[in-house]
Scaffold this active site. Sequence first.
Site: not given
Length: 797
Positions: A396-397
């Site tokens: 999620c980055n």
Amino acid sequence: MANICEPPDDLEAYDSYVEQMRKDEYPMLKDALYLDHAGTTPYSKRLMDRFHTDMMANLFGNPHSASPSSQRSTLEIENVRMQLLHLFKADPEHFDLVFTSNATAAIKLVMEAFREQEGGFWYGYHVDSHTSVVGVRECAEQHRCFESDEEVEVWLDNESEEAANGTFLLAYPAQSNMNGRRLPLEWCKRVRGPRQRRAYILLDAAAHASTTPLDLSDAAAAADFTALSLTKIFGFPDLGALIVRKDTAHLFQKRRYFGGGTVDMVVCVKEQWHAKKSGPLHEQLEDGTLPIHSIVALRSALQTHRELFGALDQVSRHTAALAKQLYTGLVSLRHANDTHVCAIYTSGESSYGDSTIQGPIVAFTLRDRRGNWVSNTEVEKLASIKDVHLRTGGVCNPGGVAQMLDLAPWEMRENFSAGHRCGGENDILNGKPTGVIRVSLGAMSTRSDVAHFLAFVDEFFVDKTLHSPQSMCLSPLRSLSQRFHVESLTVFPVKSCARWQIPHGVPWEIRGEGLAWDREWCIVHQGTGKALSQKQHPRMALIRPDLDFKAGVLRISMPGTSEQIAVPLSADPTPFDEDAFSQRDATVCGDPISARLYTSLAIANFLSSAIGVTCTLARFPFASGNFSSTRHSKAHLPQAKSTLGTTTHRPILLSNESPILTISRSSLNRLNEQIKSQGGRAAHPSVFRANIVLAESSLLPPGHEQPWAEDEWEGMRIGGDDGPVLEFLGGCRRCQMVCIDQVSGEKNQEPFLTLAKTRRFGGRVLFGVHTALVAEKGGRRMIRSGDVVETVARSNE
Ligand SMILES: *Cc1c(COP(=O)(O)O)cnc(C)c1O
């Protein structure tokens, strides 16, 4: 409540204290090595007990009415709001706190306000931002990704041209959820220079606040909006929050939507108007009924956290020390040839140990002794067997990961279109990893956790031999004619369920898409349309299909129940029963197929209760002719490169399913010797779910077997001169599914552990070979157990 002893100050004593305390307070961590605190952190027994007691002792009503139960809720919620502001040293005079369902909802609340500003808004975000922060750009008039801290500094220092008019929002994480780097907090103050009061800061503190105190006591230096995940701090309840500076209240006035709770009066009949609440900001922003019980639970969470862990800066010091131990340990791991094992993703020189610039997360990837990347999926498989909980992939980055791994946009597009099927096996593309391994620590982590994890990496990923331990080329390159024969033949009529052994000596048809009756059916989840797999549902191993050719039916039974179901073998029973099937779109390993689902309720009930999810039986669409079946094994396959000179469209799967899987008994025997020498339990051949088991003559003197000879084979002919010719398409990549006992459905650690240590090639753990019929060669299409096997060795280069 249990006796409460103060968490000690000294670092070493604190660690032993946590080690001791968590035995009682975190029983779920007993056997697990939990290293995903950046995902979420566990909750304590004391917290759950306290919450339970609170719920049993009190009646909580819907807030905002006059009843005593309602008043209690209102009071309680406002108390908790104040306690939370206090935790962040935020003065209620300058700040308000809005409860949200998670940190993402807090971020969206800010986005919704900015979207309504005159002329929209300009949005800048730091490259290290979480996906939920990046997504805000889609609602902005213009946006920009700051690819470094320096770019942000330059923007803050200059009257930016972009700042000509409109409203500006700058968002960045207080701590990267990818590698734990902490970003400068003083940016919050600098945005508030006299020139730029139309610029605001959204600080994403969801990762930061979980192990470190965030101090908002200097209101002038604080962010305008601070997004928090309360779940990541306390483990329970599941809530987020937004701390808002009250002087930004005007930005929310343009919000158009109203919901129950955020208006004073609504007129619908004849006229349409409403009066928004004009009270505190949170009253204007908390639409609908608040999550009352969750908010009440925060009271217990706050108290318990303080009792168990002391002040937040104790947690911060403790986790910083652990992170340093982890980082130093990973850096020092070397293969026997002195090459590094871990590539660690820090920005610049290591900052571990300094909690102002580094949080307790380490992101890394592994290399083998030749410098090749180890697939993260492989690490995940071993971790899952060893009960090690970590996270791999893009975490999620998106910006941070792409920057650290040096992935260009075109590479990300290519990776995307190359597809990640069956759990993203292809995580090394163009010689680069496409994701990281993330290990994150929390308040209840200890030194022993770190040591345990380092030992795990050392055991499986550090090569201690100086020489190549085992070469793929060991057998002499000549035909090994007739040493082998077919020991047994097996089909799996229902994908992922128990095997059905073809009776000894019975001739069986072999086709381009596999052995007759293999994977003719599958079990499909009724909600998602996905074909179920044993990897997620080990109980499927217990479901026994039985091909009854006399009665013309497939029977399905389950040990422990006398019930069974039966469906006709005939591929098209519609002439007899119009309503037997309903057509629907389904997916197998992520690929769309058009499956035919049985409509019978009895079938659905039987399978649903056997597996424990709502599912039913489906039949793959029929084959029209021998080589154009749309069955799973042909449905979604790339064409394999043929080395036998044929260019037919070969049905080979991405995953561990191919038309036919062949294993060698000699190789299995060797593997089992290795497992037993380590005190493990030998693997039964059934765990490999092979169709063809080859064996050598039982008359061979001991020690003359040829384990792993199949690595060198190009193909084989079964049953003599006239027999079908089969091609070997490559080794079968294994996962933890080989650890499911096919009789009991239980999970073991072997044989995957030993396979991972002895049979890893280029980051893949191989056992058995994918096999397919060569269409043009051989006349007969029948094979049987007992048949002789002639093998063709790969010609050299
Ligand atoms: C976890 C996290 C989020 C998202 O939080 P949710 O509560 O899952 O919405 C956002 N930003 C960072 C830095 C995080 O670590």
